[in-house]
Design an enzyme around this catalytic site. Structure first.
Site, PDB file in Angstrom:
ATOM      1  N   GLY A  75     -13.489  -4.334  13.460  1.00  0.00           N
ATOM      2  CA  GLY A  75     -12.419  -3.377  13.197  1.00  0.00           C
ATOM      3  C   GLY A  75     -11.099  -4.065  12.898  1.00  0.00           C
ATOM      4  O   GLY A  75     -10.951  -5.274  13.070  1.00  0.00           O
ATOM      5  N   GLU A 135       0.824  -1.216   0.000  1.00  0.00           N
ATOM      6  CA  GLU A 135       0.000   0.000   0.000  1.00  0.00           C
ATOM      7  C   GLU A 135       0.860   1.269   0.000  1.00  0.00           C
ATOM      8  O   GLU A 135       0.351   2.355   0.217  1.00  0.00           O
ATOM      9  CB  GLU A 135      -0.948   0.017   1.208  1.00  0.00           C
ATOM     10  CG  GLU A 135      -2.113  -0.942   1.057  1.00  0.00           C
ATOM     11  CD  GLU A 135      -3.112  -0.823   2.198  1.00  0.00           C
ATOM     12  OE1 GLU A 135      -4.286  -1.138   1.968  1.00  0.00           O
ATOM     13  OE2 GLU A 135      -2.730  -0.447   3.330  1.00  0.00           O
ATOM     14  N   ASP A 165     -16.225  -9.934  11.567  1.00  0.00           N
ATOM     15  CA  ASP A 165     -15.561  -8.943  10.717  1.00  0.00           C
ATOM     16  C   ASP A 165     -14.162  -9.446  10.362  1.00  0.00           C
ATOM     17  O   ASP A 165     -13.293  -9.534  11.232  1.00  0.00           O
ATOM     18  CB  ASP A 165     -15.488  -7.600  11.475  1.00  0.00           C
ATOM     19  CG  ASP A 165     -14.883  -6.478  10.642  1.00  0.00           C
ATOM     20  OD1 ASP A 165     -14.408  -6.755   9.530  1.00  0.00           O
ATOM     21  OD2 ASP A 165     -14.888  -5.333  11.128  1.00  0.00           O
ATOM     22  N   ASP A 211      -3.707  -9.303   8.039  1.00  0.00           N
ATOM     23  CA  ASP A 211      -2.638  -8.486   8.648  1.00  0.00           C
ATOM     24  C   ASP A 211      -2.253  -9.029  10.020  1.00  0.00           C
ATOM     25  O   ASP A 211      -1.071  -9.072  10.373  1.00  0.00           O
ATOM     26  CB  ASP A 211      -3.099  -7.028   8.788  1.00  0.00           C
ATOM     27  CG  ASP A 211      -3.424  -6.418   7.445  1.00  0.00           C
ATOM     28  OD1 ASP A 211      -2.803  -6.831   6.435  1.00  0.00           O
ATOM     29  OD2 ASP A 211      -4.307  -5.545   7.387  1.00  0.00           O
TER      30      ASP A 211
END
Ligand code: ATP
Ligand code: RIB
Length: 304
Positions: free
Chosen positions: A284, A138, A243, A249
Site C-alpha cells: 500500500g 496530480e 510493493d 512519495d
C-alpha cells in the site's frame, strides 16, 4: 516560518495483486483487492508528518465516503486539514496493479483533485508562513505554478516532485528550489527542455533548469546534484520489495522533513532513502509509510 505545506492530490487506491501485469488486450486474475489511502499529495504529507514535522495539506476531496476516509486519515496523522476542500466531484481514485516483484502500474482518475484551484487567502497565508512547500503534478499545473510563485515571494522553500511528468512552464521552473524526479521523469524533462535525455550525467544537466536536483533510482538509491558541488550518490538499503507504490512519495515527504529540520541535503537524502526502503517492504501507499522511530532504526543499519 515553520512546518511543511503540501499542495496536492488525495486518492483512494484500489490495489489488485497480480502474478504479472497484463499486456494490452490480456486478462489476468487478481489474487487480492485492497482499498487504501493514496495519491501523491496525501502520501507526501503523511510521510512528512510521520517523520515528525508539522504538516498542512491543501487539496480537495468529494462529498463521498472516500472523501471522509481521506479527511479522517490525514487527521489521524495530525495533519492540518483545515485547507482541505470538499467539492461536487468524486474523490480521486487510482487503480493499481502490483505484481509478484513489487512493481506496479497505476491509472489515476483525478476527480476532485482537478478542483485544487483558486487558492484562498488562508491558503496563501499557510504557504507563506511554512518553511517548505511540497508539490507534485496530480493537480492543475496552474495551481502548482501559482503556489510556487507565492512561496518564492515569501521565502518558503519550494520542493517539486515532477510526477506524473508533464511539460513545465518556465515560470514554474524558475520558482522551484529542489526538484525530485525518477530516471524516467528526469529524461522526459530533459527532452522537453532541449537537454540530452541520456541517463549518464542527467542529474547534472538538469541543473540548467533548477539549482538542486535529486534523481531517484529505485533499488539503486538516489543521487543529489547541486550547482557548484560534486554529485552525491546514496545507495539504497537492500530490502525485500513487496510493493513499490508510494516509495517515491515517502522519499519526497521524508526528504522535505529532513531539510525543514535543518539536515544538510545529503543527510536528508539518506534519511529519505531509509524511509523509502521501509515503504517498499510493506503493502500500500499510506499504510506502508514509516514513522520516525523506524526510520532512525533503519538509518543505523548499513546500506548493504
Ligand atoms: P513510485 O512511483 O513507485 O512511488 P518512483 O519511481 O517515484 O517510485 P523510485 O526511484 O522507484 O521512485 O524510488 C524512490 C526511492 O525509494 C529510491 O530512491 C530508493 O531510495 C527507494 N526504493 C525504491 N525501490 C527500492 C528497493 N527495491 N529497495 C530499496 N529502496 C528502494
Ligand atoms: O505515487 C503513488 C501514488 O500514485 C498512488 O498512491 C496513487 O494514488 C497515485 O497517485
Amino acid at each position: 516560518m515553520s512546518g511543511i505545506v503540501v499542495v496536492g492530490s488525495a486518492n483512494i487506491d484500489q490495489v489488485l495483486r497480480v502474478e504479472r501485469i497484463p499486456s494490452p488486450g490480456e486478462t489476468v486474475l487478481s489474487h487480492g483487492l485492497s482499498t487504501a489511502l493514496g495519491g501523491k499529495g496525501q502520501n507526501q504529507a503523511v510521510a512528512a508528518a510521520r517523520a515528525g514535522v508539522a504538516t498542512t495539506f491543501i487539496g480537495a476531496v468529494g462529498a463521498d465516503g472516500f472523501g471522509e476516509m481521506v479527511r479522517a486519515g490525514l487527521s489521524c496523522d495530525a495533519i492540518d486539514v483545515s485547507h482541505l476542500k470538499t467539492t461536487d466531484k468524486p474523490t480521486g481514485t487510482a487503480l493499481i496493479a502490483v505484481d509478484g516483484t513489487g512493481e506496479n502500474t497505476i491509472i489515476v482518475e483525478a476527480g476532485a483533485n482537478t478542483d485544487v484551484a483558486n487558492l484562498t487567502n488562508d491558503d496563501v497565508a499557510a504557504i507563506s508562513s511554512a518553511s517548505a512547500l511540497v508539490m507534485q503534478l496530480e493537480i492543475p499545473r496552474d495551481t502548482v505554478t501559482e503556489a510556487a510563485r507565492i512561496a518564492r515571494a515569501a521565502g518558503t522553500q519550494v520542493i517539486l516532485n515532477a510526477a506524473p511528468i508533464q511539460v513545465l512552464p518556465r515560470e514554474l521552473l524558475d520558482n522551484v528550489d529542489v526538484l525530485i524526479v525518477n530516471e524516467h521523469e528526469a529524461a522526459e524533462l530533459a527532452r522537453d527542455n532541449d537537454l540530452a535525455p541520456e541517463l549518464e550525467g542527467l542529474g547534472e544537466r538538469l541543473l540548467a533548469l533548477i539549482p538542486t536536483v535529486i534523481v531517484t533510482l529505485g533499488s539503486k538509491g538516489a543521487s543529489l546534484h547541486r550547482e557548484g558541488s560534486q554529485p552525491v550518490m546514496v545507495p539504497a538499503h537492500r530490502v525485500t520489495a513487496v510493493d513499490a507504490t508510494g516509495a517515491g512519495d515517502t522519499f519526497c515527504g521524508a526528504f522535505a522533513a529532513g531539510l525543514v529540520e535543518g539536515m544538510e541535503a545529503d543527510d536528508a537524502l539518506r534519511f529519505a532513502g531509509a524511509a523509502a526502503s521501509i515503504s517498499v517492504e510493506n503493502h500500500g501507499a499510506v499504510p506502508s509509510i514509516p514513522y520516525r522511530e523506524a526510520i532512525e532504526t533503519r538509518l543505523k543499519e548499513s546500506v548493504n
